[in-house]
Design a protein around this motif. Structure first.
Motif, PDB file in Angstrom:
ATOM      1  N   SER A  24       0.834  -1.190   0.000  1.00 18.89           N
ATOM      2  CA  SER A  24       0.000   0.000   0.000  1.00 18.89           C
ATOM      3  C   SER A  24       0.871   1.243   0.000  1.00 18.89           C
ATOM      4  CB  SER A  24      -0.927   0.001   1.216  1.00 18.89           C
ATOM      5  OG  SER A  24      -0.178  -0.040   2.399  1.00 18.89           O
ATOM      6  N   ALA A  25       0.772   2.035  -1.065  1.00 18.99           N
ATOM      7  CA  ALA A  25       1.573   3.244  -1.193  1.00 18.99           C
ATOM      8  C   ALA A  25       0.832   4.475  -0.702  1.00 18.99           C
ATOM      9  CB  ALA A  25       1.992   3.445  -2.647  1.00 18.99           C
ATOM     10  N   GLU A  26      -0.481   4.341  -0.492  1.00 18.36           N
ATOM     11  CA  GLU A  26      -1.269   5.490  -0.065  1.00 18.36           C
ATOM     12  C   GLU A  26      -2.372   5.020   0.881  1.00 18.36           C
ATOM     13  OE1 GLU A  26      -4.086   8.762  -2.235  1.00 18.36           O
ATOM     14  OE2 GLU A  26      -2.181   8.264  -3.179  1.00 18.36           O
ATOM     15  N   CYS A  27      -2.580   5.778   1.933  1.00 20.06           N
ATOM     16  CA  CYS A  27      -3.650   5.479   2.888  1.00 20.06           C
ATOM     17  C   CYS A  27      -4.985   5.936   2.306  1.00 20.06           C
ATOM     18  CB  CYS A  27      -3.364   6.214   4.206  1.00 20.06           C
ATOM     19  SG  CYS A  27      -4.637   5.972   5.466  1.00 20.06           S
ATOM     20  N   GLY A  28      -6.044   5.436   2.863  1.00 18.69           N
ATOM     21  CA  GLY A  28      -7.364   5.844   2.423  1.00 18.69           C
ATOM     22  C   GLY A  28      -7.624   7.332   2.622  1.00 18.69           C
ATOM     23  N   CYS A  29      -6.913   7.953   3.555  1.00 25.02           N
ATOM     24  CA  CYS A  29      -7.092   9.388   3.808  1.00 25.02           C
ATOM     25  C   CYS A  29      -6.308  10.254   2.827  1.00 25.02           C
ATOM     26  CB  CYS A  29      -6.682   9.726   5.239  1.00 25.02           C
ATOM     27  SG  CYS A  29      -4.901   9.677   5.534  1.00 25.02           S
ATOM     28  N   GLY A  30      -5.466   9.624   1.976  1.00 26.36           N
ATOM     29  CA  GLY A  30      -4.715  10.375   0.977  1.00 26.36           C
ATOM     30  C   GLY A  30      -3.256  10.583   1.323  1.00 26.36           C
ATOM     31  N   VAL A  31      -2.826  10.215   2.516  1.00 27.49           N
ATOM     32  CA  VAL A  31      -1.415  10.384   2.895  1.00 27.49           C
ATOM     33  C   VAL A  31      -0.598   9.293   2.226  1.00 27.49           C
ATOM     34  CG1 VAL A  31       0.226  10.309   4.804  1.00 27.49           C
ATOM     35  CG2 VAL A  31      -1.932  11.492   5.080  1.00 27.49           C
ATOM     36  N   ARG A  32       0.458   9.703   1.538  1.00 20.18           N
ATOM     37  CA  ARG A  32       1.321   8.755   0.851  1.00 20.18           C
ATOM     38  C   ARG A  32       2.375   8.224   1.818  1.00 20.18           C
ATOM     39  NH1 ARG A  32       0.874   7.841  -4.137  1.00 20.18           N
ATOM     40  NH2 ARG A  32       3.052   7.250  -4.409  1.00 20.18           N
ATOM     41  N   ARG A  33       2.694   6.964   1.666  1.00 19.11           N
ATOM     42  CA  ARG A  33       3.682   6.292   2.506  1.00 19.11           C
ATOM     43  C   ARG A  33       5.038   6.994   2.413  1.00 19.11           C
ATOM     44  NH1 ARG A  33       7.597   2.243   2.069  1.00 19.11           N
ATOM     45  NH2 ARG A  33       7.647   0.826   3.838  1.00 19.11           N
ATOM     46  N   THR A  34       5.434   7.383   1.206  1.00 20.05           N
ATOM     47  CA  THR A  34       6.740   8.011   1.009  1.00 20.05           C
ATOM     48  C   THR A  34       6.843   9.347   1.734  1.00 20.05           C
ATOM     49  OG1 THR A  34       5.967   8.969  -1.077  1.00 20.05           O
ATOM     50  CG2 THR A  34       7.177   6.888  -1.209  1.00 20.05           C
ATOM     51  N   ILE A  35       5.760  10.108   1.762  1.00 24.22           N
ATOM     52  CA  ILE A  35       5.771  11.412   2.445  1.00 24.22           C
ATOM     53  C   ILE A  35       5.916  11.220   3.948  1.00 24.22           C
ATOM     54  CG2 ILE A  35       4.452  13.512   2.914  1.00 24.22           C
ATOM     55  CD1 ILE A  35       5.553  13.295   0.038  1.00 24.22           C
ATOM     56  N   LEU A  36       5.134  10.308   4.512  1.00 23.99           N
ATOM     57  CA  LEU A  36       5.211  10.053   5.948  1.00 23.99           C
ATOM     58  C   LEU A  36       6.603   9.562   6.322  1.00 23.99           C
ATOM     59  CD1 LEU A  36       3.699  10.001   8.614  1.00 23.99           C
ATOM     60  CD2 LEU A  36       2.956   7.692   8.071  1.00 23.99           C
ATOM     61  N   ARG A  37       7.155   8.649   5.516  1.00 23.78           N
ATOM     62  CA  ARG A  37       8.506   8.126   5.768  1.00 23.78           C
ATOM     63  C   ARG A  37       9.537   9.255   5.702  1.00 23.78           C
ATOM     64  NH1 ARG A  37      11.530   3.178   5.105  1.00 23.78           N
ATOM     65  NH2 ARG A  37      13.558   3.625   4.215  1.00 23.78           N
ATOM     66  N   HIS A  38       9.458  10.094   4.675  1.00 22.45           N
ATOM     67  CA  HIS A  38      10.396  11.208   4.518  1.00 22.45           C
ATOM     68  C   HIS A  38      10.321  12.163   5.718  1.00 22.45           C
ATOM     69  CE1 HIS A  38      12.581  14.551   2.753  1.00 22.45           C
ATOM     70  NE2 HIS A  38      11.578  15.313   3.122  1.00 22.45           N
ATOM     71  N   ASN A  39       9.120  12.492   6.142  1.00 26.41           N
ATOM     72  CA  ASN A  39       8.950  13.426   7.264  1.00 26.41           C
ATOM     73  C   ASN A  39       9.543  12.896   8.562  1.00 26.41           C
ATOM     74  OD1 ASN A  39       7.669  15.217   5.579  1.00 26.41           O
ATOM     75  ND2 ASN A  39       5.618  14.698   6.256  1.00 26.41           N
ATOM     76  N   LEU A  40       9.568  11.585   8.725  1.00 28.80           N
ATOM     77  CA  LEU A  40      10.107  11.014   9.953  1.00 28.80           C
ATOM     78  C   LEU A  40      11.605  10.729   9.858  1.00 28.80           C
ATOM     79  CD1 LEU A  40       7.154   8.654  10.858  1.00 28.80           C
ATOM     80  CD2 LEU A  40       7.820  10.770  11.996  1.00 28.80           C
ATOM     81  N   ILE A  41      12.112  10.436   8.674  1.00 23.97           N
ATOM     82  CA  ILE A  41      13.526  10.084   8.521  1.00 23.97           C
ATOM     83  C   ILE A  41      14.404  11.297   8.247  1.00 23.97           C
ATOM     84  CG2 ILE A  41      15.145   8.836   7.017  1.00 23.97           C
ATOM     85  CD1 ILE A  41      13.135   6.593   6.916  1.00 23.97           C
ATOM     86  N   SER A  42      13.895  12.299   7.537  1.00 25.99           N
ATOM     87  CA  SER A  42      14.737  13.432   7.138  1.00 25.99           C
ATOM     88  C   SER A  42      15.377  14.182   8.305  1.00 25.99           C
ATOM     89  CB  SER A  42      13.972  14.388   6.229  1.00 25.99           C
ATOM     90  OG  SER A  42      12.887  14.958   6.898  1.00 25.99           O
ATOM     91  N   PRO A  43      14.754  14.307   9.480  1.00 23.34           N
ATOM     92  CA  PRO A  43      15.419  15.009  10.583  1.00 23.34           C
ATOM     93  C   PRO A  43      16.563  14.216  11.225  1.00 23.34           C
ATOM     94  CG  PRO A  43      13.034  14.943  10.948  1.00 23.34           C
ATOM     95  CD  PRO A  43      13.337  14.055   9.801  1.00 23.34           C
ATOM     96  N   CYS A  44      16.719  12.950  10.877  1.00 20.60           N
ATOM     97  CA  CYS A  44      17.728  12.097  11.523  1.00 20.60           C
ATOM     98  C   CYS A  44      19.151  12.619  11.321  1.00 20.60           C
ATOM     99  CB  CYS A  44      17.615  10.658  11.021  1.00 20.60           C
ATOM    100  SG  CYS A  44      16.089   9.846  11.543  1.00 20.60           S
ATOM    101  N   ALA A  45      19.469  13.081  10.120  1.00 17.50           N
ATOM    102  CA  ALA A  45      20.820  13.574   9.849  1.00 17.50           C
ATOM    103  C   ALA A  45      21.136  14.796  10.715  1.00 17.50           C
ATOM    104  CB  ALA A  45      20.984  13.910   8.372  1.00 17.50           C
TER     105      ALA A  45
END
Length: 90
Positions: A24-45
């Motif tokens: 599943s690449a997109e939730c029923g609410c319209g949130v894309r998996r890649t966006i959620l992943r990016h938002n959580l991983i990008s601050p790690c660096a």
């Protein structure tokens, strides 16, 4: 595995090597998996850099001073070229 013309394997950066791919690449609410992943991983660096800076402040300060000196030298050269009529970004 997919090979491109150069013989290198194409790697899907959205897939974690340890986790199986999620169909599943997109939730029923319209949130894309890649966006959620990016938002959580990008601050790690940034967080890792902050921890490294706190652990080795003198070394970090030295690297920062070195990078700033190089950037200022490049800025001065670019500014002089600009004043001489070279208005092309480099």
């Amino acid at each position: 595995m997919v090979l491109v013309g150069s013989g290198h394997e194409v790697v899907d950066l959205d897939q974690d090597a340890l986790d199986p791919p999620d169909d599943s690449a997109e939730c029923g609410c319209g949130v894309r998996r890649t966006i959620l992943r990016h938002n959580l991983i990008s601050p790690c660096a940034g967080r890792a850099l902050a921890r490294l800076k706190a652990a080795h402040p003198d070394e970090y300060a030295g690297y920062l001073a070195e990078q700033r000196a190089e950037a200022l030298a490049e800025f001065e050269a670019t500014w002089q070229r600009h004043l001489a009529g070279d208005h092309h970004p480099r």
